[in-house]
Design a protein around this motif. Structure first.
Motif, PDB file in Angstrom:
ATOM      1  N   ASN A 195      48.829 135.254 128.071  1.00 19.70           N
ATOM      2  CA  ASN A 195      47.653 134.664 127.448  1.00 19.70           C
ATOM      3  C   ASN A 195      47.516 133.228 127.966  1.00 19.70           C
ATOM      4  O   ASN A 195      48.172 132.312 127.490  1.00 19.70           O
ATOM      5  CB  ASN A 195      47.850 134.676 125.922  1.00 19.70           C
ATOM      6  N   ARG A 237      53.336 141.043 125.872  1.00 21.46           N
ATOM      7  CA  ARG A 237      52.083 141.355 126.583  1.00 21.46           C
ATOM      8  C   ARG A 237      52.357 141.388 128.071  1.00 21.46           C
ATOM      9  O   ARG A 237      53.051 140.526 128.607  1.00 21.46           O
ATOM     10  CB  ARG A 237      51.053 140.255 126.316  1.00 21.46           C
ATOM     11  N   LEU A 238      51.784 142.388 128.718  1.00 27.10           N
ATOM     12  CA  LEU A 238      51.972 142.490 130.164  1.00 27.10           C
ATOM     13  C   LEU A 238      51.324 141.280 130.859  1.00 27.10           C
ATOM     14  O   LEU A 238      51.887 140.671 131.757  1.00 27.10           O
ATOM     15  CB  LEU A 238      51.357 143.806 130.666  1.00 27.10           C
ATOM     16  N   ASN A 239      50.097 140.975 130.401  1.00 24.70           N
ATOM     17  CA  ASN A 239      49.391 139.838 131.001  1.00 24.70           C
ATOM     18  C   ASN A 239      49.535 138.614 130.102  1.00 24.70           C
ATOM     19  O   ASN A 239      49.333 138.708 128.897  1.00 24.70           O
ATOM     20  CB  ASN A 239      47.905 140.157 131.185  1.00 24.70           C
ATOM     21  N   HIS A 261      53.600 135.442 126.953  1.00 25.52           N
ATOM     22  CA  HIS A 261      53.680 136.908 126.927  1.00 25.52           C
ATOM     23  C   HIS A 261      54.033 137.437 125.539  1.00 25.52           C
ATOM     24  O   HIS A 261      54.126 138.647 125.352  1.00 25.52           O
ATOM     25  CB  HIS A 261      54.747 137.400 127.917  1.00 25.52           C
TER      26      HIS A 261
END
Ligand SMILES: O=C(O)CCC(=O)C(=O)O
Ligand SMILES: [Fe+2]
Length: 404
Positions: free
Chosen positions: A50, A46-48, A76
């Motif tokens: 959690n 994931r780019l952003n 990520h």
């Protein structure tokens, strides 16, 4: 006035344990599936992160990256892997991080890991779980009490009190700052220095008996030993986190002194039949702690020549940046890794110093050096003076024009 020739960058000799300074990592790429990992459609990171996910504890993971890297990276991971077991996540993250290294570098790290494991299997640290297993083939550490952090027997009461109070004022009350950014203070108990000297000697004798080839601390020393290689890593990490980070947080915030997360700890040895001097260099660290352990010697002064970024590492030294420091056993010098320095010849006796290179693995690549590089600052000042002069001139010309 640059008297000392070009400043070398002082690296670890055998293995860079993380990204070297100034090398931007390649972008994150999706990793291949680790065996045993749940099959899932989307395996991309994931780019952003959690931020609601609580990462697992990786503090026992030793090796190429700091535990903090795994905890940060876990956030990520693709949602379908987040709840997998720790080993699966760890394997996946190792593969992802594997993409960050050039192949040669990875081999070096692997070789170093094997080297360290070979030593640890034989030279038994009091703290290791392999202690019993290795009992028949190995050598006992001489001072097991060194392998566990014991503040009151390691540090002087004045130093401990300053750390306990934990304010800039309390740190400065035990320090001198002879040139900006170089601090000196009494730190270690004489008995701790003596024990560490004996432990290093014991380790070196054992290496010699075993006919092991010892890895030296870095590219510029033929003598000395890496303390992390024979069981002191955990203790020295606490040394950094509990006793250096509080000071570097307030004294060196602009180079990440508040977020140190890995270290390289070693001793250097100077004198007859040892290294004689150390050339002009910058350290591969954000913050360096250098403490003289003894024994008796003359010479060996540290010379400092100003803080520089990569672009200005060989620029001239200004007069006010020059400073020579004479080592005193038990006394520490704290400086930025990018503060240019070297050590003069140790002309008699034996000098052994403890070095702790403190780093930030999770480095944000700093683009603006003007806050701390002496030459960037000087250039900025010159530009300002120039701009003021040009404005004045333009104004005078304008005023002159009006009177004609
Ligand atoms: O010999 C000294 O005290 C200096 C050591 C040093 O600068 C280093 O090991 O990076
Ligand atoms: Fe150095």
């Amino acid at each position: 006035m640059a008297l000392d020739g070009p400043a070398e960058r002082r690296d670890e000799a055998q293995a860079a344990m993380g990204n070297g300074n100034g090398v931007a990592p390649p972008p994150l790429r999706p990793a291949g599936r680790p065996s045993g990992a749940p099959a899932c459609a989307d395996r991309r990171l994931r780019l952003n992160p959690n931020m609601e996910h609580k990462p697992q504890d990786y503090s026992d993971v030793r090796g190429e990256y700091a535990p903090a890297v795994y905890s940060a990276l876990e956030r990520h991971l693709p949602p379908s892997v987040l709840d997998a077991n720790r080993e699966i996540k760890l394997q996946l993250m190792r593969e992802v991080l594997g993409h960050y290294w050039p192949h040669g570098e990875r081999n070096k790290v692997q070789r170093h890991r094997e080297y360290r494991q070979r030593i640890l299997n034989h030279y038994k640290s009091a703290a290791g779980s392999w202690y019993k297993r290795a009992q028949l083939v190995g050598q006992e550490p001489l001072h097991k009490e060194l392998y566990k952090m014991r503040p009151s027997s390691f540090f002087l009461p004045t130093f401990l009190e300053a750390i306990r109070t934990n304010t800039e004022e309390s740190f400065r009350s035990i320090m001198t700052e002879p040139v900006p950014g170089v601090y000196s203070f009494a730190m270690l108990q004489p008995n701790f220095c003596e024990m560490l000297l004996q432990e290093v000697e014991n380790f070196e004798k054992w290496v010699h008996t075993m006919k092991f080839k010892i890895m030296r601390p870095n590219t510029m020393n033929k003598y000395g030993a890496v303390l992390d290689d024979f069981g002191l890593e955990v203790m020295l990490n606490q040394f950094m986190e509990q006793f250096i980070a509080p000071m570097s947080t307030v004294l060196y915030p602009e180079v990440g002194g508040g977020t140190l997360d890995t270290h390289h700890a070693f001793v250097v040895e100077y004198g007859k039949d040892r290294d004689v001097e150390l050339g002009f260099h910058v350290d591969d660290s954000e913050v360096t702690l250098n403490v003289c352990l003894g024994k008796q010697f003359s010479g060996g002064e540290l010379y400092f020549r100003g803080i520089r970024c990569e672009n200005h590492v060989n620029s001239e030294t200004q007069h006010e940046e020059m400073f020579d420091y004479s080592h005193v056993p038990g006394r520490a010098v704290l400086h930025r890794g990018r503060h240019r320095h070297g050590a003069r010849p140790t002309s008699s006796g034996l000098r052994i110093n403890l070095l702790l290179w403190c780093r930030r693995e999770m480095k944000k690549y700093q683009k603006d050096f003007s806050g701390w590089c002496g030459e960037c600052k000087r250039e900025k000042k010159e530009r300002q003076i120039h701009a003021v002069k040009a404005t004045k001139l333009a104004f005078l010309r304008g005023a002159g024009g009006a009177t004609i």
